[in-house]
Write a protein that holds these residues in place. Structure first.
Motif, PDB file in Angstrom:
ATOM      1  N   UNK A  59       0.770  -1.168  -0.105  1.00 11.15           N
ATOM      2  CA  UNK A  59       0.006   0.179   0.064  1.00 11.15           C
ATOM      3  C   UNK A  59       0.875   1.230   0.025  1.00 11.15           C
ATOM      4  N   UNK A  60       1.958   1.123   0.748  1.00 12.22           N
ATOM      5  CA  UNK A  60       2.877   2.454   0.876  1.00 12.22           C
ATOM      6  C   UNK A  60       3.679   2.705  -0.386  1.00 12.22           C
ATOM      7  N   UNK A  63       0.822   4.238  -2.838  1.00 12.03           N
ATOM      8  CA  UNK A  63       0.325   5.395  -2.479  1.00 12.03           C
ATOM      9  C   UNK A  63       1.574   6.580  -2.661  1.00 12.03           C
ATOM     10  N   UNK A  64       2.882   6.032  -2.249  1.00 16.35           N
ATOM     11  CA  UNK A  64       3.895   7.151  -2.415  1.00 16.35           C
ATOM     12  C   UNK A  64       4.509   6.936  -3.959  1.00 16.35           C
ATOM     13  N   UNK A  65       4.915   5.877  -4.388  1.00 14.47           N
ATOM     14  CA  UNK A  65       5.632   5.777  -5.780  1.00 14.47           C
ATOM     15  C   UNK A  65       4.741   5.952  -6.977  1.00 14.47           C
ATOM     16  N   UNK A  66       3.433   5.414  -6.886  1.00 15.65           N
ATOM     17  CA  UNK A  66       2.549   5.361  -7.735  1.00 15.65           C
ATOM     18  C   UNK A  66       3.083   4.741  -9.274  1.00 15.65           C
ATOM     19  N   UNK A  70       0.830  -2.899 -10.949  1.00 21.61           N
ATOM     20  CA  UNK A  70       0.727  -3.209  -9.545  1.00 21.61           C
ATOM     21  C   UNK A  70       1.825  -4.278  -9.290  1.00 21.61           C
ATOM     22  N   UNK A  71       2.417  -4.946 -10.498  1.00 25.24           N
ATOM     23  CA  UNK A  71       3.254  -6.125 -10.103  1.00 25.24           C
ATOM     24  C   UNK A  71       4.461  -5.585  -9.432  1.00 25.24           C
ATOM     25  N   UNK A  75       6.147  -7.014  -6.081  1.00 28.03           N
ATOM     26  CA  UNK A  75       7.611  -7.736  -6.180  1.00 28.03           C
ATOM     27  C   UNK A  75       8.268  -6.930  -5.058  1.00 28.03           C
ATOM     28  N   UNK A  76       8.167  -5.588  -4.920  1.00 28.75           N
ATOM     29  CA  UNK A  76       9.022  -5.019  -3.767  1.00 28.75           C
ATOM     30  C   UNK A  76       8.564  -5.286  -2.492  1.00 28.75           C
ATOM     31  N   UNK A  77       7.078  -5.486  -2.246  1.00 24.06           N
ATOM     32  CA  UNK A  77       6.557  -5.555  -0.982  1.00 24.06           C
ATOM     33  C   UNK A  77       7.226  -7.083  -0.432  1.00 24.06           C
ATOM     34  N   UNK A  78       7.056  -8.119  -1.755  1.00 26.73           N
ATOM     35  CA  UNK A  78       7.595  -9.711  -1.391  1.00 26.73           C
ATOM     36  C   UNK A  78       8.929  -9.389  -0.942  1.00 26.73           C
ATOM     37  N   UNK A  79       9.911  -8.763  -1.678  1.00 27.10           N
ATOM     38  CA  UNK A  79      11.122  -8.644  -1.210  1.00 27.10           C
ATOM     39  C   UNK A  79      11.514  -8.035  -0.089  1.00 27.10           C
TER      40      UNK A  79
END
Length: 128
Positions: A59-60, A63-66, A70-71, A75-79
């Motif tokens: 979500x962050x 919202x921040x980088x837009x 979506x992938x 990907x960054x959230x998983x890492x």
């Protein structure tokens, strides 16, 4: 150079090795690795932590980088979530062993913040 810390269970002479440093096993397999170690409560907490961290970081990032896709955020959230588990996993695993009756054979690294359970060696002092 990475070192290993032995945690020895006094009741049945079993030995577990907890590595000091990043845990690639926990990075790639997370709760499954903790289940294989026999740490059921930690596996459940790890799964909840991974899900919550994935959700919050995803979500962050959205919202921040837009990002355009979506992938990218997923990907960054998983890492990031797996990286946190890999970084702190061995410390938490060692604390769990100590709380469950395992006695350390060697001293723990000071950055783990685990109380040393090994009695200090007596000094060679002669009274009299």
């Amino acid at each position: 150079m990475k070192s290993t810390t032995n945690i020895h269970f006094a009741k049945n002479n079993q030995t577990r090795f907890v590595k000091h440093g990043f845990s690639w096993q926990l990075f790639f397999f997370g709760p499954i690795a903790l289940l294989m170690r026999g740490q059921w409560p930690l596996a459940l907490l790890c799964a909840v932590f991974l899900y919550a961290t994935f959700f919050i970081v995803g979500i962050a990032i959205l919202l921040v980088l837009d990002p355009a896709e979506d992938w990218v955020a997923q990907t960054w959230a998983i890492l990031i979530a797996c990286g946190l588990v890999g970084h702190f996993g061995n410390r938490i695993s060692a604390r769990s062993y100590v709380k469950n009756g395992w006695v350390p054979v060697d001293t723990f690294p000071p950055d783990w913040n685990i109380p040393q359970l090994i009695a200090p060696k007596p000094a060679d002092t002669k009274l009299g």
